[in-house]
Scaffold this active site. Structure first.
Site, mmCIF file in Angstrom:
data_model
loop_
_atom_site.group_PDB
_atom_site.id
_atom_site.type_symbol
_atom_site.label_atom_id
_atom_site.label_comp_id
_atom_site.label_asym_id
_atom_site.label_seq_id
_atom_site.Cartn_x
_atom_site.Cartn_y
_atom_site.Cartn_z
ATOM 1 N N CYS A 28 0.858 -1.190 0.000
ATOM 2 C CA CYS A 28 0.000 0.000 0.000
ATOM 3 C C CYS A 28 0.900 1.248 0.000
ATOM 4 O O CYS A 28 1.998 1.232 0.541
ATOM 5 C CB CYS A 28 -0.908 0.004 1.231
ATOM 6 S SG CYS A 28 -2.059 1.408 1.248
ATOM 7 N N ASP A 46 0.498 3.769 1.710
ATOM 8 C CA ASP A 46 0.443 4.356 3.055
ATOM 9 C C ASP A 46 1.851 4.690 3.591
ATOM 10 O O ASP A 46 2.751 3.840 3.586
ATOM 11 C CB ASP A 46 -0.239 3.364 4.003
ATOM 12 C CG ASP A 46 -0.652 4.014 5.308
ATOM 13 O OD1 ASP A 46 -1.861 4.047 5.601
ATOM 14 O OD2 ASP A 46 0.237 4.495 6.048
ATOM 15 N N ARG A 85 2.933 4.995 6.432
ATOM 16 C CA ARG A 85 3.337 4.337 7.687
ATOM 17 C C ARG A 85 3.911 2.945 7.473
ATOM 18 O O ARG A 85 4.393 2.325 8.408
ATOM 19 C CB ARG A 85 2.127 4.268 8.638
ATOM 20 C CG ARG A 85 1.626 5.635 9.069
ATOM 21 C CD ARG A 85 0.248 5.550 9.692
ATOM 22 N NE ARG A 85 -0.765 5.130 8.721
ATOM 23 C CZ ARG A 85 -2.061 4.976 8.984
ATOM 24 N NH1 ARG A 85 -2.495 5.190 10.210
ATOM 25 N NH2 ARG A 85 -2.909 4.602 8.054
ATOM 26 N N HIS A 116 -2.223 -3.816 5.092
ATOM 27 C CA HIS A 116 -2.043 -3.425 6.493
ATOM 28 C C HIS A 116 -3.390 -3.162 7.125
ATOM 29 O O HIS A 116 -4.309 -2.656 6.469
ATOM 30 C CB HIS A 116 -1.129 -2.198 6.615
ATOM 31 C CG HIS A 116 -1.695 -0.966 5.983
ATOM 32 N ND1 HIS A 116 -2.316 0.030 6.706
ATOM 33 C CD2 HIS A 116 -1.774 -0.569 4.696
ATOM 34 C CE1 HIS A 116 -2.724 0.985 5.892
ATOM 35 N NE2 HIS A 116 -2.415 0.651 4.667
ATOM 36 N N CYS A 161 -6.314 -0.020 6.848
ATOM 37 C CA CYS A 161 -6.003 0.592 5.541
ATOM 38 C C CYS A 161 -7.097 1.592 5.127
ATOM 39 O O CYS A 161 -8.280 1.245 5.058
ATOM 40 C CB CYS A 161 -5.871 -0.500 4.485
ATOM 41 S SG CYS A 161 -5.460 0.132 2.843
HETATM 42 CO CO CO Z 1 -3.456 1.296 3.007
#
Ligand code: CO
Length: 210
Positions: free
Chosen positions: A42, A44, A46, A98, A101
């Protein structure tokens, strides 16, 4: 100092440290990359691929998009996949989602996100396939986290539906496909699903003339 300038300063410090540890570090990497892994994760911020897996430059070939999707009309994903499998000959492909998400959460709402709707629709389809199981769960958080797991599983299956993977399985007996989920709360990756090379593929998706 502007925020972006910090990135450039950190970069200089990092490159200096690497050379101090190993004077040939960059020279060696400049010549060739031979990663064993393709990571589909992803976007993302993090979930940093190299940080969470403790890997060094040269060890993982990476593709990231919203909610780690394997969409068969995505020329970007297909090009990365073909390059990783045919040219780099990676031994493992990891689809890593994750918990929590944002892409998966968004797909569970009826909100109109404009052009992003078209991407999220692929996740909505996963919800529909597993509707009975998801609707039986007690609350929204449980449904989201289970959909994250099921989405990773479906994306691994989507990899296996490509002629790229099926051809590699037939002639090279690699790569091994993995579905993992990373926990934002504890930093731990949980293996969810896997398809070793040669796993059975449902008839309509299996090609016989590779
Ligand atoms: Co995500």
């Amino acid at each position: 100092m502007e925020t972006y300038q910090k990135l450039l300063l950190e970069n200089k410090a990092w490159a200096g440290e690497k050379i101090q540890d190993d004077p040939n570090f960059f020279k060696r990497l400049e010549q060739i990359q031979t990663p064993d892994f393709l990571w589909i994760g992803c976007s993302d911020s993090r979930v940093s691929t190299s940080r969470v897996t403790g890997t060094q430059p040269g060890e993982i070939f990476v593709h990231r998009n919203i909610a780690n999707m394997v969409v068969h009309t995505d020329l970007n994903l297909l090009s990365v996949l073909e390059y990783a499998v045919v040219h780099l000959k990676v031994k493992h492909i990891i689809v890593c989602g994750h918990y929590g998400c944002g892409g998966v959460k968004a797909a569970m709402t009826s909100h109109n996100f404009g052009i992003i709707n078209k991407w999220l629709r692929n996740i909505k389809d996963v919800y529909r396939i597993h509707e009975d199981e998801l609707n039986s769960l007690a609350n929204e958080e449980q449904r989201t986290n289970r959909l994250v797991e099921l989405n990773v599983q479906e994306q691994v299956m989507n990899l296996a539906k490509t002629s790229i993977i099926q051809k590699a399985w037939k002639y090279d007996h690699v790569p091994h496909l993995h579905g993992w989920v990373y926990g934002l709360n504890d930093g731990i990756i949980k293996p969810i699903f896997e398809m070793p090379a040669g796993s059975p593929i449902e008839p309509p998706y299996a090609f016989d003339d590779l």
